[in-house]
Scaffold this active site. Structure first.
Site, PDB file in Angstrom:
ATOM      1  N   HIS A 131      -6.589  13.541   2.446  1.00  8.89           N
ATOM      2  CA  HIS A 131      -7.165  13.976   1.177  1.00  8.89           C
ATOM      3  C   HIS A 131      -7.979  15.252   1.373  1.00  8.89           C
ATOM      4  O   HIS A 131      -8.672  15.406   2.380  1.00  8.89           O
ATOM      5  CB  HIS A 131      -8.078  12.898   0.591  1.00  8.89           C
ATOM      6  N   ARG A 162       0.318   2.683  -0.070  1.00  6.29           N
ATOM      7  CA  ARG A 162      -0.776   3.580   0.345  1.00  6.29           C
ATOM      8  C   ARG A 162      -2.094   3.098  -0.262  1.00  6.29           C
ATOM      9  O   ARG A 162      -3.130   3.069   0.412  1.00  6.29           O
ATOM     10  CB  ARG A 162      -0.450   5.001  -0.100  1.00  6.29           C
ATOM     11  N   HIS A 210       4.408   4.077  -3.238  1.00  3.50           N
ATOM     12  CA  HIS A 210       3.060   4.651  -3.152  1.00  3.50           C
ATOM     13  C   HIS A 210       1.981   3.582  -3.259  1.00  3.50           C
ATOM     14  O   HIS A 210       0.848   3.791  -2.802  1.00  3.50           O
ATOM     15  CB  HIS A 210       2.869   5.700  -4.248  1.00  3.50           C
ATOM     16  N   ARG A 235       1.975   8.916   2.766  1.00  7.85           N
ATOM     17  CA  ARG A 235       2.759   9.123   1.556  1.00  7.85           C
ATOM     18  C   ARG A 235       4.232   8.955   1.912  1.00  7.85           C
ATOM     19  O   ARG A 235       4.661   9.280   3.029  1.00  7.85           O
ATOM     20  CB  ARG A 235       2.511  10.515   0.983  1.00  7.85           C
ATOM     21  N   TYR A 246      -9.998   4.937  -4.732  1.00  2.00           N
ATOM     22  CA  TYR A 246      -9.470   3.655  -4.294  1.00  2.00           C
ATOM     23  C   TYR A 246     -10.491   2.535  -4.409  1.00  2.00           C
ATOM     24  O   TYR A 246     -10.134   1.359  -4.328  1.00  2.00           O
ATOM     25  CB  TYR A 246      -8.971   3.748  -2.845  1.00  2.00           C
ATOM     26  N   LYS A 288       0.436  17.180   1.495  1.00  2.00           N
ATOM     27  CA  LYS A 288       0.206  17.588   0.105  1.00  2.00           C
ATOM     28  C   LYS A 288      -0.727  18.784   0.018  1.00  2.00           C
ATOM     29  O   LYS A 288      -0.624  19.598  -0.887  1.00  2.00           O
ATOM     30  CB  LYS A 288      -0.376  16.392  -0.667  1.00  2.00           C
TER      31      LYS A 288
END
Length: 310
Positions: free
Chosen positions: A279, A248, A245, A148, A288, A173
């Site tokens: 994640h 990514r 982003h 990120r 994705y 995150k």
């Protein structure tokens, strides 16, 4: 404090602790919920928690439609939790505050487009060579590692093991540190940047790995501004949204495309990619799979040829 506000405050703190235990940072959401408790206390509301109570609280902030939708979404999920303890809690509607527009889909750059983006970095601030090199190294790292943008600008020198090509990513995150190995070419680029950076700023103002033209940590805003300039110079400012982003997304899509080409079991490898990307849920990584028309076509072909095993 009223009995209801006290009860609500206790449940809010327990809910925040629960979200933290599941790996979520939850800082902004926690602020919203605590503000809701203060609102209930000031208004002297009695139980139960109602739709009107939530709507009035959200509207008291004003602001953009998306901000209202976000606050209401935080309350809606908390109300679901609260209903376990108070069955009279009213369920909040899912789309009480529609968002003004959908989030634009990611733009997946081709190899040629990515190369032009990196090459264009040399054209920004030609009188300050380090700025262009900073942007080129940053963009290359984002594209090759899937980090990120916030994780990249927060890197300190001590987080980057140039000898072994491993990054320590802190304050992710989901509140977990993780180790991210990088490709040998990325490792070489990081080493070159470190040499040029140290030559330009032998006595930096802080320990950030990526520096601004003033010698302090490159900010997220600085990254966004530099990226916008580079995008324009590369001829990619053509009406199609392109954000840092998106690199990514490109990393994840490229990796899964390669696995499909190798006829690997993509579903079995998703946990590996999820860990690498930081994640908390594999479902976030599975998103994705829909990030590229080519990837969807590849997955569909695999499913057809293998009788459904993609």
């Amino acid at each position: 404090m009223t009995a209801f506000a006290r009860f609500l405050g206790e449940k809010v703190e327990r809910y925040i602790d629960l979200r933290h235990s599941l790996g979520y940072a939850f800082s902004k959401q926690a602020g919203t919920l605590r503000a809701f408790v203060r609102y209930v206390e000031r208004a002297q509301f009695d139980a139960p928690a109602t739709r009107t109570m939530a709507l009035d609280f959200v509207l008291s902030f004003g602001g953009a439609a998306n901000s209202r939708a976000t606050r209401h979404g935080v309350l809606r999920r908390f109300y679901e939790y609260l209903a376990v303890y108070d069955a009279q809690t009213e369920a909040l509607k899912r789309r009480a505050f529609p968002r003004s527009r959908a989030i634009p889909p990611p733009r997946i750059l081709s190899e040629a487009e990515l190369a032009s983006l990196i090459d264009a970095c040399a054209r920004i601030s030609p009188g300050i060579p380090l700025r262009g090199l900073t942007m080129a190294t940053l963009i290359g790292l984002l594209a090759s590692s899937g980090l990120r943008s916030g994780e990249v600008v927060r890197l300190d020198r001590s987080d980057v093991d140039l000898t072994n090509g491993v990054l320590l990513v802190r304050k992710t995150k989901f509140r977990k540190d993780r180790l991210v190995p990088v490709h040998a070419t990325t490792q070489t680029a990081l080493c070159r940047y470190a040499r040029e950076r140290d030559a330009a700023f032998p006595s930096p103002k802080d320990q950030a790995f990526f520096l601004s033209s003033r010698g302090n940590r490159l900010s997220a805003t600085g990254l966004q501004c530099g990226f916008a300039q580079v995008r324009k110079f590369a001829g990619l400012d053509d009406g199609k949204t392109l954000r840092p982003h998106d690199l990514r997304h490109r990393f994840a899509v490229t990796r899964m495309s390669l696995w499909h080409q190798q006829r690997a079991n993509v579903q079995a490898l998703l946990p590996v990619l999820a860990t690498y990307l930081g994640h908390a849920n594999y479902s976030d990584t599975a998103y994705y799979l829909t990030g590229s028309v080519d990837l969807l076509a590849m997955a569909a072909e695999r499913a057809f040829l293998d009788g459904g095993a993609a």
